[in-house]
Write a protein that holds these residues in place. Sequence first.
Motif, PDB file in Angstrom:
ATOM      1  N   HIS A 245      22.452  49.742  28.919  1.00  0.00           N
ATOM      2  CA  HIS A 245      22.071  48.505  28.236  1.00  0.00           C
ATOM      3  C   HIS A 245      23.246  47.531  28.178  1.00  0.00           C
ATOM      4  CE1 HIS A 245      19.388  46.011  25.991  1.00  0.00           C
ATOM      5  NE2 HIS A 245      20.168  45.988  24.915  1.00  0.00           N
ATOM      6  N   GLY A 246      24.464  48.065  28.033  1.00  0.00           N
ATOM      7  CA  GLY A 246      25.636  47.209  28.020  1.00  0.00           C
ATOM      8  C   GLY A 246      25.803  46.436  29.316  1.00  0.00           C
ATOM      9  N   ARG A 247      25.350  47.030  30.399  1.00  0.00           N
ATOM     10  CA  ARG A 247      25.441  46.358  31.701  1.00  0.00           C
ATOM     11  C   ARG A 247      24.271  45.423  31.962  1.00  0.00           C
ATOM     12  NH1 ARG A 247      27.044  51.642  35.428  1.00  0.00           N
ATOM     13  NH2 ARG A 247      29.267  51.745  34.843  1.00  0.00           N
ATOM     14  N   SER A 248      23.136  45.678  31.342  1.00  0.00           N
ATOM     15  CA  SER A 248      21.925  44.914  31.683  1.00  0.00           C
ATOM     16  C   SER A 248      21.573  43.815  30.695  1.00  0.00           C
ATOM     17  CB  SER A 248      20.730  45.867  31.811  1.00  0.00           C
ATOM     18  OG  SER A 248      20.460  46.510  30.564  1.00  0.00           O
ATOM     19  N   VAL A 249      22.015  43.928  29.448  1.00  0.00           N
ATOM     20  CA  VAL A 249      21.643  42.924  28.446  1.00  0.00           C
ATOM     21  C   VAL A 249      22.222  41.561  28.839  1.00  0.00           C
ATOM     22  CG1 VAL A 249      23.656  43.423  26.969  1.00  0.00           C
ATOM     23  CG2 VAL A 249      21.599  42.394  25.981  1.00  0.00           C
ATOM     24  N   PRO A 250      21.461  40.480  28.730  1.00  0.00           N
ATOM     25  CA  PRO A 250      21.997  39.150  29.043  1.00  0.00           C
ATOM     26  C   PRO A 250      23.160  38.797  28.116  1.00  0.00           C
ATOM     27  CG  PRO A 250      19.593  39.095  28.990  1.00  0.00           C
ATOM     28  CD  PRO A 250      20.012  40.433  28.448  1.00  0.00           C
ATOM     29  N   VAL A 251      24.242  38.341  28.728  1.00  0.00           N
ATOM     30  CA  VAL A 251      25.446  37.945  28.001  1.00  0.00           C
ATOM     31  C   VAL A 251      25.744  36.484  28.328  1.00  0.00           C
ATOM     32  CG1 VAL A 251      27.927  38.353  27.690  1.00  0.00           C
ATOM     33  CG2 VAL A 251      26.374  40.292  28.057  1.00  0.00           C
ATOM     34  N   THR A 252      26.148  35.725  27.332  1.00  0.00           N
ATOM     35  CA  THR A 252      26.467  34.326  27.562  1.00  0.00           C
ATOM     36  C   THR A 252      27.709  33.936  26.774  1.00  0.00           C
ATOM     37  OG1 THR A 252      25.616  32.051  27.526  1.00  0.00           O
ATOM     38  CG2 THR A 252      24.966  33.480  25.708  1.00  0.00           C
ATOM     39  N   ALA A 253      28.372  32.881  27.242  1.00  0.00           N
ATOM     40  CA  ALA A 253      29.546  32.340  26.546  1.00  0.00           C
ATOM     41  C   ALA A 253      29.555  30.829  26.734  1.00  0.00           C
ATOM     42  CB  ALA A 253      30.830  32.967  27.087  1.00  0.00           C
ATOM     43  N   PRO A 254      28.707  30.112  25.989  1.00  0.00           N
ATOM     44  CA  PRO A 254      28.636  28.647  26.136  1.00  0.00           C
ATOM     45  C   PRO A 254      29.964  27.952  25.911  1.00  0.00           C
ATOM     46  CG  PRO A 254      26.796  29.460  24.823  1.00  0.00           C
ATOM     47  CD  PRO A 254      27.740  30.605  24.988  1.00  0.00           C
ATOM     48  N   LYS A 255      30.887  28.597  25.186  1.00  0.00           N
ATOM     49  CA  LYS A 255      32.165  27.967  24.867  1.00  0.00           C
ATOM     50  C   LYS A 255      33.020  27.681  26.100  1.00  0.00           C
ATOM     51  CE  LYS A 255      33.591  31.387  22.150  1.00  0.00           C
ATOM     52  NZ  LYS A 255      32.732  32.584  22.366  1.00  0.00           N
ATOM     53  N   THR A 256      32.696  28.276  27.267  1.00  0.00           N
ATOM     54  CA  THR A 256      33.477  27.962  28.458  1.00  0.00           C
ATOM     55  C   THR A 256      33.266  26.517  28.907  1.00  0.00           C
ATOM     56  OG1 THR A 256      31.751  28.735  29.995  1.00  0.00           O
ATOM     57  CG2 THR A 256      33.381  30.350  29.260  1.00  0.00           C
ATOM     58  N   GLY A 257      32.237  25.861  28.384  1.00  0.00           N
ATOM     59  CA  GLY A 257      31.999  24.461  28.706  1.00  0.00           C
ATOM     60  C   GLY A 257      32.527  23.496  27.666  1.00  0.00           C
ATOM     61  N   THR A 258      32.904  24.019  26.493  1.00  0.00           N
ATOM     62  CA  THR A 258      33.375  23.146  25.408  1.00  0.00           C
ATOM     63  C   THR A 258      34.796  23.450  24.988  1.00  0.00           C
ATOM     64  OG1 THR A 258      32.514  24.663  23.714  1.00  0.00           O
ATOM     65  CG2 THR A 258      31.041  22.898  24.468  1.00  0.00           C
ATOM     66  N   GLY A 259      35.297  24.618  25.341  1.00  0.00           N
ATOM     67  CA  GLY A 259      36.585  25.064  24.855  1.00  0.00           C
ATOM     68  C   GLY A 259      36.422  25.942  23.630  1.00  0.00           C
ATOM     69  N   ARG A 260      37.512  26.547  23.251  1.00  0.00           N
ATOM     70  CA  ARG A 260      37.516  27.535  22.172  1.00  0.00           C
ATOM     71  C   ARG A 260      38.106  26.896  20.915  1.00  0.00           C
ATOM     72  NH1 ARG A 260      37.495  33.295  22.731  1.00  0.00           N
ATOM     73  NH2 ARG A 260      38.502  34.386  21.015  1.00  0.00           N
ATOM     74  N   ALA A 261      37.255  26.605  19.959  1.00  0.00           N
ATOM     75  CA  ALA A 261      37.671  25.894  18.743  1.00  0.00           C
ATOM     76  C   ALA A 261      38.067  26.848  17.627  1.00  0.00           C
ATOM     77  CB  ALA A 261      36.550  24.968  18.273  1.00  0.00           C
ATOM     78  N   TYR A 262      38.691  27.973  17.993  1.00  0.00           N
ATOM     79  CA  TYR A 262      39.168  28.935  17.011  1.00  0.00           C
ATOM     80  C   TYR A 262      38.041  29.335  16.043  1.00  0.00           C
ATOM     81  CZ  TYR A 262      43.519  27.732  19.245  1.00  0.00           C
ATOM     82  OH  TYR A 262      44.492  27.533  20.200  1.00  0.00           O
ATOM     83  N   CYS A 263      38.204  29.243  14.736  1.00  0.00           N
ATOM     84  CA  CYS A 263      37.128  29.625  13.809  1.00  0.00           C
ATOM     85  C   CYS A 263      35.854  28.828  14.074  1.00  0.00           C
ATOM     86  CB  CYS A 263      37.558  29.397  12.363  1.00  0.00           C
ATOM     87  SG  CYS A 263      38.742  30.579  11.729  1.00  0.00           S
ATOM     88  N   GLY A 264      36.009  27.572  14.483  1.00  0.00           N
ATOM     89  CA  GLY A 264      34.851  26.735  14.750  1.00  0.00           C
ATOM     90  C   GLY A 264      33.991  27.252  15.880  1.00  0.00           C
ATOM     91  N   SER A 265      34.595  27.945  16.850  1.00  0.00           N
ATOM     92  CA  SER A 265      33.810  28.475  17.967  1.00  0.00           C
ATOM     93  C   SER A 265      32.833  29.552  17.521  1.00  0.00           C
ATOM     94  CB  SER A 265      34.739  29.048  19.052  1.00  0.00           C
ATOM     95  OG  SER A 265      35.085  28.067  19.983  1.00  0.00           O
ATOM     96  N   ALA A 266      33.263  30.388  16.592  1.00  0.00           N
ATOM     97  CA  ALA A 266      32.364  31.432  16.086  1.00  0.00           C
ATOM     98  C   ALA A 266      31.169  30.808  15.388  1.00  0.00           C
ATOM     99  CB  ALA A 266      33.113  32.365  15.148  1.00  0.00           C
ATOM    100  N   ALA A 267      31.412  29.766  14.587  1.00  0.00           N
ATOM    101  CA  ALA A 267      30.305  29.087  13.909  1.00  0.00           C
ATOM    102  C   ALA A 267      29.385  28.406  14.915  1.00  0.00           C
ATOM    103  CB  ALA A 267      30.848  28.068  12.914  1.00  0.00           C
TER     104      ALA A 267
END
Length: 418
Positions: free
Chosen positions: A332-354
């Motif tokens: 399941h770890g290999r098949s579940v869809p994973v995403t990281a939209p922050k690669t298009g906006t940058g990593r805003a530290y605590c703000g990125s988690a929110a």
Amino acid sequence: MSARAPAPRDRTAVITGIGVVAPNGVGAGAFWKATQAGTSVLDRITRKGCEHLPLRIAGEVRDFDPHGLVEERYLVQTDRFTHFSLAAADMALEQALLGRADYEDDSFSVGVITAAGSGGGEFGQRELQQLWGQGPTYVGPYQSIAWFYAATSGQISIRGGFRGPCQVVASDEAGGLDAFAQAARTIRRGTPTVLVGAAEAPLAPYSMVCQLGYPELSTHPDPTRAYRPFTASACGFAPAEGGAVLIVEDRERAAARGAPLRAEVAGHAATFTGAGQWERSREGLARAITGALRQAGCAPEEIDVVFADALGVPEADRAEVLALADALGTAHGRSVPVTAPKTGTGRAYCGSAALDVAAAALTLEHGLVPPTPNIFDVCHDLNLVTGAALASNPRTALVLSRGLMGSNSALVLRTPSR
């Protein structure tokens, strides 16, 4: 004999309102439109005083005029990171259909919990420059509070007239997720409504110089290559500003009020593995995931989408992939869809988690997993969604965050039963 007091009912925390100020959009609608389209807004830094720095690429919030959204008396007292949160709080309250009439008879029924990592660097730099250049009489009285990482919680509470629990979470970048867990606990203890979230504004010159000490920071000059986690060319993360404030409420109170039930805050856990020890974060993150699943009463195979931490450091990316396999099972770890939209906006530290919590709630609501911008050549055994959004009707989302100082956090969101 006196009658025994009735046991408190089991309160469920649900998200009812989403307010966003992000590099790719101001407002939940604009943010979601850009996020589900996979739009990348990483670009050259334009802030005055930053031209000579080796950090070239970041996610700037450019379509934001605080003067049209926040009263002047609050603007002069606060830094840009608080301006973001004050505006986002208003948006979230409007989305949740929560007006002053709903709490003016009991202002203690609304609390505020935010997370922050760096505080008001831009405000602090401006006042210190005036101190050095013109003398102490030119330093404003708000220097003592505007830079403080807890300023946002206090100012949202004061401005809104909220007198419930007022707190700030200081647990590294992962605090952006930990704040939601604290909000859920606060609701279980009897406070029916909590404004919760995080925003950062780390793109002032002083703040950027401080960040240059992070070996994980990307100084690549190409916006399309500066932040590419899970690829062979990963070279660190691009920073960003912005964040989100959400309304989390007791489900029964929210439903009785006719508020929209966007997502349930179902489970959370956090661990600590030490600064820069990315290989060790495999175990710490896996334990956080397992703990969050346990609290949510959720089996690993029930996770339908993962919002990855996606640091962009090869050792950290590998540890995250292995942690998913450890906690969710190899298949399941290999098949579940994973995403990281922050690669298009940058990593805003605590703000990125929110922002990831906001994106996950919108994903559950719209049945669409957003893609990971700028990624085309995944080098890990990971089902990373790239190119275009994936229509998959997810019902349970796992959101992950790790901090540069060693915190690991996992949050489970679930589609509320109707």
